[in-house]
Write a protein that holds these residues in place. Structure first.
Motif, PDB file in Angstrom:
ATOM      1  N   LEU A  77       0.856  -1.188   0.000  1.00 26.21           N
ATOM      2  CA  LEU A  77       0.000   0.000   0.000  1.00 26.21           C
ATOM      3  C   LEU A  77       0.891   1.237   0.000  1.00 26.21           C
ATOM      4  CD1 LEU A  77      -2.804  -0.943   2.560  1.00 26.21           C
ATOM      5  CD2 LEU A  77      -2.948  -0.890   0.050  1.00 26.21           C
ATOM      6  N   SER A  78       0.539   2.174  -0.848  1.00 28.25           N
ATOM      7  CA  SER A  78       1.360   3.376  -0.982  1.00 28.25           C
ATOM      8  C   SER A  78       0.446   4.589  -1.145  1.00 28.25           C
ATOM      9  CB  SER A  78       2.291   3.164  -2.176  1.00 28.25           C
ATOM     10  OG  SER A  78       2.182   4.190  -3.095  1.00 28.25           O
ATOM     11  N   PRO A  79       0.850   5.760  -0.684  1.00 29.69           N
ATOM     12  CA  PRO A  79      -0.101   6.870  -0.585  1.00 29.69           C
ATOM     13  C   PRO A  79      -0.618   7.430  -1.904  1.00 29.69           C
ATOM     14  CG  PRO A  79       2.113   7.579   0.065  1.00 29.69           C
ATOM     15  CD  PRO A  79       2.156   6.092  -0.095  1.00 29.69           C
ATOM     16  N   THR A  80       0.196   7.484  -2.933  1.00 25.99           N
ATOM     17  CA  THR A  80      -0.249   8.166  -4.152  1.00 25.99           C
ATOM     18  C   THR A  80      -0.086   7.297  -5.384  1.00 25.99           C
ATOM     19  OG1 THR A  80       1.918   9.063  -4.693  1.00 25.99           O
ATOM     20  CG2 THR A  80       0.528  10.394  -3.237  1.00 25.99           C
ATOM     21  N   ARG A  81      -0.794   7.721  -6.401  1.00 21.97           N
ATOM     22  CA  ARG A  81      -0.735   7.045  -7.688  1.00 21.97           C
ATOM     23  C   ARG A  81       0.692   7.047  -8.240  1.00 21.97           C
ATOM     24  NH1 ARG A  81      -3.606   8.058 -13.115  1.00 21.97           N
ATOM     25  NH2 ARG A  81      -1.844   8.673 -14.374  1.00 21.97           N
ATOM     26  N   GLU A  82       1.371   8.190  -8.139  1.00 22.67           N
ATOM     27  CA  GLU A  82       2.734   8.270  -8.682  1.00 22.67           C
ATOM     28  C   GLU A  82       3.658   7.269  -7.991  1.00 22.67           C
ATOM     29  OE1 GLU A  82       0.968  10.997  -7.996  1.00 22.67           O
ATOM     30  OE2 GLU A  82       0.884  12.067  -9.917  1.00 22.67           O
ATOM     31  N   ILE A 125       2.041  -9.964  -6.854  1.00 29.17           N
ATOM     32  CA  ILE A 125       2.278  -8.739  -6.084  1.00 29.17           C
ATOM     33  C   ILE A 125       1.343  -7.644  -6.580  1.00 29.17           C
ATOM     34  CG2 ILE A 125       3.963  -6.933  -5.487  1.00 29.17           C
ATOM     35  CD1 ILE A 125       6.175  -9.008  -5.794  1.00 29.17           C
ATOM     36  N   VAL A 126       0.639  -7.017  -5.660  1.00 31.21           N
ATOM     37  CA  VAL A 126      -0.245  -5.915  -6.009  1.00 31.21           C
ATOM     38  C   VAL A 126       0.244  -4.663  -5.278  1.00 31.21           C
ATOM     39  CG1 VAL A 126      -2.582  -4.991  -5.772  1.00 31.21           C
ATOM     40  CG2 VAL A 126      -2.247  -7.381  -6.462  1.00 31.21           C
ATOM     41  N   VAL A 127       0.414  -3.592  -6.033  1.00 30.71           N
ATOM     42  CA  VAL A 127       0.806  -2.316  -5.435  1.00 30.71           C
ATOM     43  C   VAL A 127      -0.393  -1.388  -5.559  1.00 30.71           C
ATOM     44  CG1 VAL A 127       2.549  -0.492  -5.387  1.00 30.71           C
ATOM     45  CG2 VAL A 127       3.111  -2.730  -6.372  1.00 30.71           C
ATOM     46  N   ALA A 128      -0.895  -0.857  -4.443  1.00 35.24           N
ATOM     47  CA  ALA A 128      -2.171  -0.148  -4.519  1.00 35.24           C
ATOM     48  C   ALA A 128      -2.203   1.109  -3.669  1.00 35.24           C
ATOM     49  CB  ALA A 128      -3.292  -1.084  -4.074  1.00 35.24           C
ATOM     50  N   THR A 129      -3.013   2.052  -4.118  1.00 32.74           N
ATOM     51  CA  THR A 129      -3.359   3.174  -3.242  1.00 32.74           C
ATOM     52  C   THR A 129      -4.565   2.717  -2.417  1.00 32.74           C
ATOM     53  OG1 THR A 129      -4.740   4.103  -4.983  1.00 32.74           O
ATOM     54  CG2 THR A 129      -2.525   4.980  -4.792  1.00 32.74           C
ATOM     55  N   PRO A 130      -4.674   3.198  -1.177  1.00 35.00           N
ATOM     56  CA  PRO A 130      -5.736   2.669  -0.303  1.00 35.00           C
ATOM     57  C   PRO A 130      -7.140   2.883  -0.855  1.00 35.00           C
ATOM     58  CG  PRO A 130      -4.089   3.847   0.991  1.00 35.00           C
ATOM     59  CD  PRO A 130      -3.755   4.094  -0.450  1.00 35.00           C
ATOM     60  N   GLY A 131      -7.397   4.037  -1.447  1.00 36.19           N
ATOM     61  CA  GLY A 131      -8.757   4.342  -1.913  1.00 36.19           C
ATOM     62  C   GLY A 131      -9.228   3.342  -2.954  1.00 36.19           C
ATOM     63  N   ARG A 132      -8.442   3.174  -4.011  1.00 38.63           N
ATOM     64  CA  ARG A 132      -8.819   2.274  -5.086  1.00 38.63           C
ATOM     65  C   ARG A 132      -8.860   0.814  -4.613  1.00 38.63           C
ATOM     66  NH1 ARG A 132      -9.326   2.123 -10.779  1.00 38.63           N
ATOM     67  NH2 ARG A 132     -10.333   4.126 -10.420  1.00 38.63           N
ATOM     68  N   MET A 133      -7.939   0.507  -3.715  1.00 41.33           N
ATOM     69  CA  MET A 133      -7.891  -0.858  -3.199  1.00 41.33           C
ATOM     70  C   MET A 133      -9.206  -1.197  -2.507  1.00 41.33           C
ATOM     71  SD  MET A 133      -5.932  -3.403  -3.086  1.00 41.33           S
ATOM     72  CE  MET A 133      -6.326  -4.997  -2.435  1.00 41.33           C
ATOM     73  N   CYS A 150       2.049  -7.937   3.822  1.00 40.47           N
ATOM     74  CA  CYS A 150       1.449  -6.641   3.530  1.00 40.47           C
ATOM     75  C   CYS A 150       2.479  -5.566   3.868  1.00 40.47           C
ATOM     76  CB  CYS A 150       0.179  -6.439   4.355  1.00 40.47           C
ATOM     77  SG  CYS A 150      -0.546  -4.823   4.029  1.00 40.47           S
ATOM     78  N   ILE A 151       2.743  -4.707   2.923  1.00 38.40           N
ATOM     79  CA  ILE A 151       3.719  -3.649   3.165  1.00 38.40           C
ATOM     80  C   ILE A 151       3.022  -2.301   3.175  1.00 38.40           C
ATOM     81  CG2 ILE A 151       5.733  -2.468   2.180  1.00 38.40           C
ATOM     82  CD1 ILE A 151       5.834  -5.759   1.072  1.00 38.40           C
ATOM     83  N   LEU A 152       3.240  -1.550   4.211  1.00 37.36           N
ATOM     84  CA  LEU A 152       2.703  -0.191   4.285  1.00 37.36           C
ATOM     85  C   LEU A 152       3.871   0.744   4.001  1.00 37.36           C
ATOM     86  CD1 LEU A 152       0.661  -0.614   7.605  1.00 37.36           C
ATOM     87  CD2 LEU A 152      -0.175  -0.835   5.255  1.00 37.36           C
ATOM     88  N   TRP A 181       5.011  -5.306   7.077  1.00 35.77           N
ATOM     89  CA  TRP A 181       6.250  -4.519   7.076  1.00 35.77           C
ATOM     90  C   TRP A 181       5.870  -3.060   6.871  1.00 35.77           C
ATOM     91  CZ3 TRP A 181       8.910  -7.866   2.695  1.00 35.77           C
ATOM     92  CH2 TRP A 181       9.036  -9.188   3.153  1.00 35.77           C
ATOM     93  N   LEU A 182       6.208  -2.251   7.815  1.00 33.72           N
ATOM     94  CA  LEU A 182       5.827  -0.843   7.726  1.00 33.72           C
ATOM     95  C   LEU A 182       7.070   0.019   7.494  1.00 33.72           C
ATOM     96  CD1 LEU A 182       3.369   1.049  10.050  1.00 33.72           C
ATOM     97  CD2 LEU A 182       5.654   1.959   9.669  1.00 33.72           C
ATOM     98  N   PHE A 183       7.019   0.833   6.467  1.00 34.08           N
ATOM     99  CA  PHE A 183       8.129   1.746   6.161  1.00 34.08           C
ATOM    100  C   PHE A 183       7.638   3.174   6.254  1.00 34.08           C
ATOM    101  CE2 PHE A 183      11.660  -0.851   4.669  1.00 34.08           C
ATOM    102  CZ  PHE A 183      11.045  -2.096   4.646  1.00 34.08           C
ATOM    103  N   SER A 184       8.446   4.008   6.889  1.00 39.16           N
ATOM    104  CA  SER A 184       8.007   5.375   7.104  1.00 39.16           C
ATOM    105  C   SER A 184       9.223   6.281   7.252  1.00 39.16           C
ATOM    106  CB  SER A 184       7.157   5.415   8.383  1.00 39.16           C
ATOM    107  OG  SER A 184       6.552   6.665   8.521  1.00 39.16           O
ATOM    108  N   ALA A 185       9.061   7.541   6.868  1.00 39.37           N
ATOM    109  CA  ALA A 185      10.170   8.481   7.036  1.00 39.37           C
ATOM    110  C   ALA A 185      10.151   9.041   8.456  1.00 39.37           C
ATOM    111  CB  ALA A 185      10.068   9.612   6.021  1.00 39.37           C
ATOM    112  N   THR A 186       8.966   9.213   8.978  1.00 41.26           N
ATOM    113  CA  THR A 186       8.853   9.774  10.325  1.00 41.26           C
ATOM    114  C   THR A 186       7.968   8.863  11.171  1.00 41.26           C
ATOM    115  OG1 THR A 186       6.922  11.064   9.694  1.00 41.26           O
ATOM    116  CG2 THR A 186       9.058  12.141   9.469  1.00 41.26           C
TER     117      THR A 186
END
Ligand code: ADP
Ligand code: MG
Length: 598
Positions: A77-82, A125-133, A150-152, A181-186
């Motif tokens: 799961l990733s925040p934006t389409r880009e 493997i599916v890469v998705a934005t939360p809304g569309r998912m 599941c990767i956040l 697995w959760l990845f985050s900058a902050t």
């Protein structure tokens, strides 16, 4: 030093990594990959943008997936389409030597049926934005009940964007035994909440200090008056001829306005904000990636998808409302181990925010001076000289050479160089030769303000305030400038007053009765070949409100050619360059003046 071979990755991945040209794992990769390849575990990884997180989860995920089975095994799961598209592309590159492994991107703004049919054909493997998912789950177009991982990705951003509930819904459709697995900058509170609520005793790794910026980023701030923000922005850009930057504004409106102004002023700029259609945003991003746009003016929300390497500068036109956001902005530069600069334009009243940010990022800011007009001219002049030196010769011009020689006949080499340089350089010189110091950080700031308000009242029926294009840099102080004006015009002892000497220009007053003689005396007046210009200052210095498009603004430098100022003779007429009076490139002086943007 660790290499990819020692991390436990299989041959097909190693092969793909070689193709990508990655020679050595980044820190987050070094830390995360062995953990994820080892015992099954949940993981929280904190690392700045640009540190290689995609591969940190991508490599282990690919290795753990069973390509011989068609069902979806990994969800990212990733925040934006880009970002979603970028991760998908990366994963495909990583998995290029693994036959049968399919990765599909799911995101809004594109055909849901097309995405559904791709899923149907089989996507491990599916890469998705939360809304569309969530949408696809609700419509029964995707089955994630059997995923193992599941990767956040960019969890903090997803939560910032209000995806908490969507994430919760999506996760409730996944099996309990999966690994997260959760990845985050902050690591804001919301992310720890997710970690606690949805994860099972995660291993935690941190690259750099928590919430801190990547160390390859230098943080600088520039103090300007609030009305001078835009001028300061232009100077920062002009002082870096090779700039490739994202300029952050707080609102869509500011963003649009700043971009429009920059474009009008000849810069290769574009706006990126939520009022643009997806199509427009894609176009802007694609031009930016190709570096056809040098200054991308963006809002925080719109910039979330920007994962472009090589960004040299992030400019905070305004500071973000939420201090945490600063880390995300500055993280757009200094990617993949490259150096980057994050610049902040602040007003004096915002200064305390700088120390607040310093605490959060655990890095110090450097106070820098907004370059003066003459410093910029100098930088541009050298940049131009270097550009000429490094330009490859186009031999198509050979056949015209005899004719060109005729035209230029009689010019010495030195004259020719001066003329060539002047053609380009005139734009900057004309624009900047009379501009004032924009720095509001000097101790003289209070004086500045006094001068501003005084400026308004200084021109009245009895008295006239003037602007003159010489200052302390030319060796004047108020006494000597007063004498110089008085003697040149032939005025009496007290006829010149309120003399205020700035760096490269000054102000003074005279009685209205002396106005004509002063202006006449200084009409096309030269000292040592240099024009000394005197104009009536209609406003207080530093106040451009309602200023007509006057001389000082008549040409704007930028990155595009085609500004006709030189053709109009603007530069040559000024003549300052020839006599080197102002452009004395004394190395000692230069290094002092140029420090800070070398
Ligand atoms: P993040 O997700 O942490 O923001 P990315 O995964 O997008 O970072 O990686 C940033 C850039 O660095 C990408 O262009 C990627 O291809 C590159 N990169 C990743 N790992 C390495 C590596 N080990 N060596 C060189 N470049 C790398
Ligand atoms: Mg990433």
């Amino acid at each position: 030093m660790s290499t990819f071979d020692t991390l436990g990755l299989d041959a097909p991945l190693i092969q793909a990594i070689q193709d990508l040209g990655f020679t050595k794992p980044s820190e987050v990769q070094q830390k995360a990959i062995p953990i994820l390849l080892g015992e099954e575990t949940d993981l929280v990884a904190l690392a700045q943008t640009g540190t290689g997180k995609t591969a940190a989860f991508g490599f282990p995920l690919i290795q753990k997936i069973d390509p011989s089975r068609k069902h979806t095994q990994g969800l990212i799961l990733s925040p934006t389409r880009e970002l979603c598209l970028q991760i998908t592309n990366e994963i495909k590159l990583y998995a290029k030597y693994i036959p049968g492994l399919h990765t599909v991107a799911i995101y809004g703004g594109a055909s849901i049926t097309e995405q559904a049919s791709q899923i149907k054909r089989g996507a491990q493997i599916v890469v998705a934005t939360p809304g569309r998912m969530k949408d696809m789950i609700n419509r029964g177009l995707i089955n994630i009940t059997q995923i193992d991982y599941c990767i956040l990705d960019e969890a903090d951003e997803m939560l910032n964007m209000g995806f908490y509930e969507d994430i919760q819904d999506i996760l409730s459709n996944t099996p309990k035994e999966k690994r997260t697995w959760l990845f985050s900058a902050t690591m804001p509170k919301e992310v720890s909440v997710i970690a606690k609520k949805f994860m099972n005793q995660p291993v935690e790794i941190t690259v750099g200090s928590k919430n801190s910026g990547a160390s390859t980023i230098v943080h600088e701030y520039y103090v300007a008056g609030s009305r001078d923000r835009y001028q300061a922005l232009k100077r920062l850009a002009d002082a870096h001829p090779e700039i490739f930057s994202v300029v952050f504004c707080r609102t869509k409106r500011d963003c649009q306005k700043v971009a429009e102004n920059l474009i009008e002023d000849g810069y290769n700029a574009a706006a990126l904000h939520g009022d643009l259609s997806q199509n427009q945003r894609d176009l802007v991003m694609s031009s930016f990636r190709k570096k056809q746009i040098q200054m991308l003016v963006a809002t925080d929300v719109a910039a979330r998808g920007i994962d472009v390497d090589d960004i040299t500068h992030v400019i905070n036109y305004q500071l973000p409302d939420e201090i945490e956001t600063y880390t995300h902005r500055s993280g757009r530069t200094g990617r993949a181990g490259k150096e980057g600069v994050s610049m902040v334009i602040v007003t004096r009243s915002e200064l305390r925010k700088i120390s607040h940010i310093e605490k959060i990022i655990q890095q110090k800011f450097t106070l820098k001076n907004i370059p003066t007009g003459m410093e910029i001219c100098e930088i541009q002049l050298f940049a131009l000289a270097n550009k000429i030196k490094n330009t490859e010769i186009n031999h198509d011009v050979d056949e015209y050479l005899p004719k060109i020689n005729e035209v230029l006949d009689g010019l010495t080499k030195e004259e020719l160089i001066k003329k060539i340089v002047s053609v380009e350089f005139g734009r900057f010189y004309n624009y900047y030769n009379k501009t004032r110091d924009l720095n509001a950080s000097e101790p003289s700031d209070r004086g500045d303000r006094a001068e501003r308000s005084e400026g308004y009242s200084s021109s009245n029926a009895d008295s006239v305030r003037y602007f003159i294009n010489v200052g302390s840099r030319d060796g004047f102080n108020w006494g000597t400038l007063k004498d110089f004006i008085r003697d040149t015009v032939g005025l009496g002892k007290d006829d010149v007053y309120k003399v205020d000497v700035k760096d490269s220009f000054s102000f003074f007053n005279s009685d209205t009765t002396a106005k004509d003689i002063i202006l006449e005396t200084f009409h096309e007046f030269k000292v040592d070949g240099r024009f000394i210009n005197v104009e009536v200052s209609t406003e207080g210095p530093g106040n451009f409100k309602g200023k007509p498009k006057g001389k000082r603004d008549f040409d704007r430098p930028g990155f595009k050619k085609s500004k006709p100022s030189f053709d109009k003779g603007g530069y040559q007429g000024k003549g300052g360059f020839d006599k080197k009076k102002k452009f004395e490139f004394d190395p000692a002086k230069k290094s002092k003046r140029r420090q800070g943007f070398g």
